[in-house]
Design a protein around this motif. Structure first.
Motif, short mmCIF file in Angstrom:
data_model
loop_
_atom_site.label_atom_id
_atom_site.label_comp_id
_atom_site.label_asym_id
_atom_site.label_seq_id
_atom_site.Cartn_x
_atom_site.Cartn_y
_atom_site.Cartn_z
N THR A 1 2.99 -14.64 -2.35
CA THR A 1 3.34 -13.65 -3.36
C THR A 1 2.05 -12.98 -3.79
O THR A 1 0.99 -13.61 -3.82
CB THR A 1 4.00 -14.31 -4.59
N VAL A 2 2.15 -11.69 -4.10
CA VAL A 2 0.97 -10.96 -4.55
C VAL A 2 1.23 -10.48 -5.97
O VAL A 2 2.38 -10.27 -6.37
CB VAL A 2 0.60 -9.77 -3.63
N SER A 3 0.12 -10.29 -6.70
CA SER A 3 0.24 -9.97 -8.13
C SER A 3 0.51 -8.48 -8.37
O SER A 3 0.38 -8.02 -9.48
CB SER A 3 -1.05 -10.37 -8.83
N LEU A 4 0.88 -7.73 -7.33
CA LEU A 4 1.15 -6.30 -7.51
C LEU A 4 2.66 -6.08 -7.60
O LEU A 4 3.44 -6.82 -7.00
CB LEU A 4 0.62 -5.50 -6.32
N SER A 5 3.05 -5.05 -8.32
CA SER A 5 4.47 -4.72 -8.40
C SER A 5 4.90 -4.08 -7.08
O SER A 5 4.08 -3.63 -6.28
CB SER A 5 4.71 -3.72 -9.54
N GLU A 6 6.20 -4.03 -6.87
CA GLU A 6 6.76 -3.40 -5.68
C GLU A 6 6.28 -1.93 -5.58
O GLU A 6 5.92 -1.45 -4.52
CB GLU A 6 8.28 -3.49 -5.78
N GLU B 1 3.50 -0.65 -6.79
CA GLU B 1 2.08 -0.60 -6.40
C GLU B 1 1.92 -0.86 -4.91
O GLU B 1 1.11 -0.22 -4.24
CB GLU B 1 1.28 -1.63 -7.22
N CYS B 2 2.70 -1.79 -4.37
CA CYS B 2 2.62 -2.09 -2.94
C CYS B 2 3.10 -0.89 -2.11
O CYS B 2 2.54 -0.59 -1.05
CB CYS B 2 3.46 -3.32 -2.59
N LYS B 3 4.11 -0.21 -2.60
CA LYS B 3 4.64 0.94 -1.85
C LYS B 3 3.59 2.05 -1.72
O LYS B 3 3.62 2.84 -0.79
CB LYS B 3 5.91 1.48 -2.52
N ASP B 4 2.64 2.08 -2.65
CA ASP B 4 1.54 3.05 -2.59
C ASP B 4 0.63 2.85 -1.38
O ASP B 4 -0.16 3.72 -1.04
CB ASP B 4 0.65 2.93 -3.85
N PHE B 5 0.71 1.68 -0.74
CA PHE B 5 -0.13 1.41 0.43
C PHE B 5 0.33 2.20 1.66
O PHE B 5 -0.40 2.30 2.64
CB PHE B 5 -0.13 -0.09 0.77
N ALA B 6 1.53 2.72 1.63
CA ALA B 6 2.07 3.43 2.80
C ALA B 6 1.13 4.56 3.22
O ALA B 6 0.71 5.38 2.40
CB ALA B 6 3.46 3.98 2.48
N GLY B 7 0.77 4.56 4.51
CA GLY B 7 -0.06 5.63 5.06
C GLY B 7 -1.54 5.54 4.72
O GLY B 7 -2.32 6.41 5.12
N LYS B 8 -1.95 4.49 4.01
CA LYS B 8 -3.36 4.38 3.59
C LYS B 8 -4.15 3.46 4.53
O LYS B 8 -3.59 2.59 5.20
CB LYS B 8 -3.45 3.80 2.17
N ASN B 9 -5.48 3.64 4.52
CA ASN B 9 -6.38 2.73 5.24
C ASN B 9 -6.84 1.65 4.27
O ASN B 9 -7.57 1.95 3.32
CB ASN B 9 -7.60 3.48 5.78
N LEU B 10 -6.40 0.41 4.53
CA LEU B 10 -6.76 -0.68 3.62
C LEU B 10 -7.94 -1.48 4.16
O LEU B 10 -8.04 -1.72 5.36
CB LEU B 10 -5.58 -1.66 3.44
N LEU B 11 -8.84 -1.87 3.26
CA LEU B 11 -9.89 -2.82 3.60
C LEU B 11 -9.72 -4.02 2.67
O LEU B 11 -9.91 -3.90 1.45
CB LEU B 11 -11.29 -2.21 3.41
N ILE B 12 -9.32 -5.15 3.23
CA ILE B 12 -9.10 -6.36 2.44
C ILE B 12 -10.42 -7.12 2.35
O ILE B 12 -11.07 -7.36 3.37
CB ILE B 12 -8.05 -7.28 3.13
N VAL B 13 -10.81 -7.49 1.12
CA VAL B 13 -12.09 -8.17 0.92
C VAL B 13 -11.84 -9.59 0.40
O VAL B 13 -11.38 -9.78 -0.72
CB VAL B 13 -12.99 -7.38 -0.06
N GLU B 14 -12.17 -10.56 1.23
CA GLU B 14 -11.89 -11.98 0.95
C GLU B 14 -13.20 -12.76 0.95
O GLU B 14 -14.17 -12.36 1.60
CB GLU B 14 -10.92 -12.48 2.04
N ASP B 15 -13.22 -13.87 0.21
CA ASP B 15 -14.45 -14.68 0.17
C ASP B 15 -14.60 -15.54 1.42
O ASP B 15 -15.66 -15.58 2.03
CB ASP B 15 -14.49 -15.56 -1.09
N ILE B 16 -13.52 -16.23 1.79
CA ILE B 16 -13.66 -17.21 2.88
C ILE B 16 -12.35 -17.37 3.63
O ILE B 16 -11.27 -17.33 3.03
CB ILE B 16 -14.14 -18.57 2.30
N ILE B 17 -12.46 -17.49 4.94
CA ILE B 17 -11.31 -17.85 5.77
C ILE B 17 -11.51 -19.31 6.17
O ILE B 17 -12.53 -19.66 6.78
CB ILE B 17 -11.22 -16.98 7.05
#
Ligand code: IMP
Ligand code: MG
Length: 216
Positions: A114-119, A121-137
């Motif tokens: 589950t993510v802390s964004l509303s539906e 806010e997530c729909k705003d990702f459509a058509g965008k270039n996302l860069l996910i920034v994580e500390d550790i895999i």
């Protein structure tokens, strides 16, 4: 140019540990940390290079997504370097910033996040270039599930950067696009990575032995 594991800085061997005497660390952590794996200055220099690789690969605007809480320091420093590069080399990457808390779940039917964004806010990702920034895999499970979820919102592209990748037999094989360091199969803290909310305020990345923590 995509990064390959040979392009990561490998700090998995014992010789890479620095003595505490050679650096400054907060007094409240002196008992719990025995050596430094990645000094803060090296982290910063490495992030500058990752920012360069990311800018060189990017053509349009980026939505930079910080995975909270552990990713916040890397995110802040990476964004600063990307902005600085944008000014100095004539390339210009418009950035917008997003902050996501991710929680894994497992029930009898499926596994996911589950993510802390509303539906909305997530729909705003459509058509965008996302860069996910994580500390550790670590095992890679969280990231794989997060990417599956994000995919359902039809972003134009999704790239992932993780400052650290743990070399562990528990890995599911997931490899991020941009990686700072390969680290040993141990528990690390500092530079916003925590153990039970401790150590986020330590600048260097250190290995801890969880069984001998005196703070808890
Ligand atoms: P994964 O799903 O096993 O890849 O775990 C990913 C998450 O677990 C990371 O984003 C961290 O929040 C946490 N984690 C895994 N290993 C460590 C560690 O060594 N130190 C601190 N947090 C860790
Ligand atoms: Mg994390």
């Amino acid at each position: 140019m995509p990064m390959e594991p040979k392009d990561w800085i490998d700090v998995t061997t014992e010789k890479n540990h620095y003595s505490l005497d050679h650096f400054v660390i907060p007094k409240h952590y002196e008992q719990d940390v025995s050596s430094i794996l990645i000094p803060h200055g090296v982290i910063m220099d490495r992030i500058q290079k990752l920012a360069r690789l990311i800018v060189d690969d990017t053509t349009g605007p980026l939505v930079v997504c910080c995975i909270l809480k552990g990713g916040h320091q890397y995110f802040a420093d990476l964004v600063n370097y990307i902005k600085a590069l944008t000014k100095s080399n004539g390339q210009s990457v418009p950035l917008s910033l997003e902050f996501i808390r991710v929680k894994s779940y497992k029930n009898d039917k499926s596994e996911g996040v589950t993510v802390s964004l509303s539906e909305e806010e997530c729909k705003d990702f459509a058509g965008k270039n996302l860069l996910i920034v994580e500390d550790i895999i670590d095992t890679g499970k969280t990231m794989v599930k997060l990417l599956q979820k994000l995919d359902t919102y039809k972003p134009k592209s999704v790239r992932v950067t993780s400052l650290l990748v743990k070399k562990t037999p528990r890995s599911n094989g997931y490899i991020p696009d941009y990686v700072g360091f390969a680290i040993p199969d141990a528990f690390v803290v500092g530079y916003a990575l925590d153990y039970n909310e401790y150590f986020r305020d330590l600048d260097h990345i250190c290995v801890i032995s969880v069984s001998s923590i005196s703070l808890l």
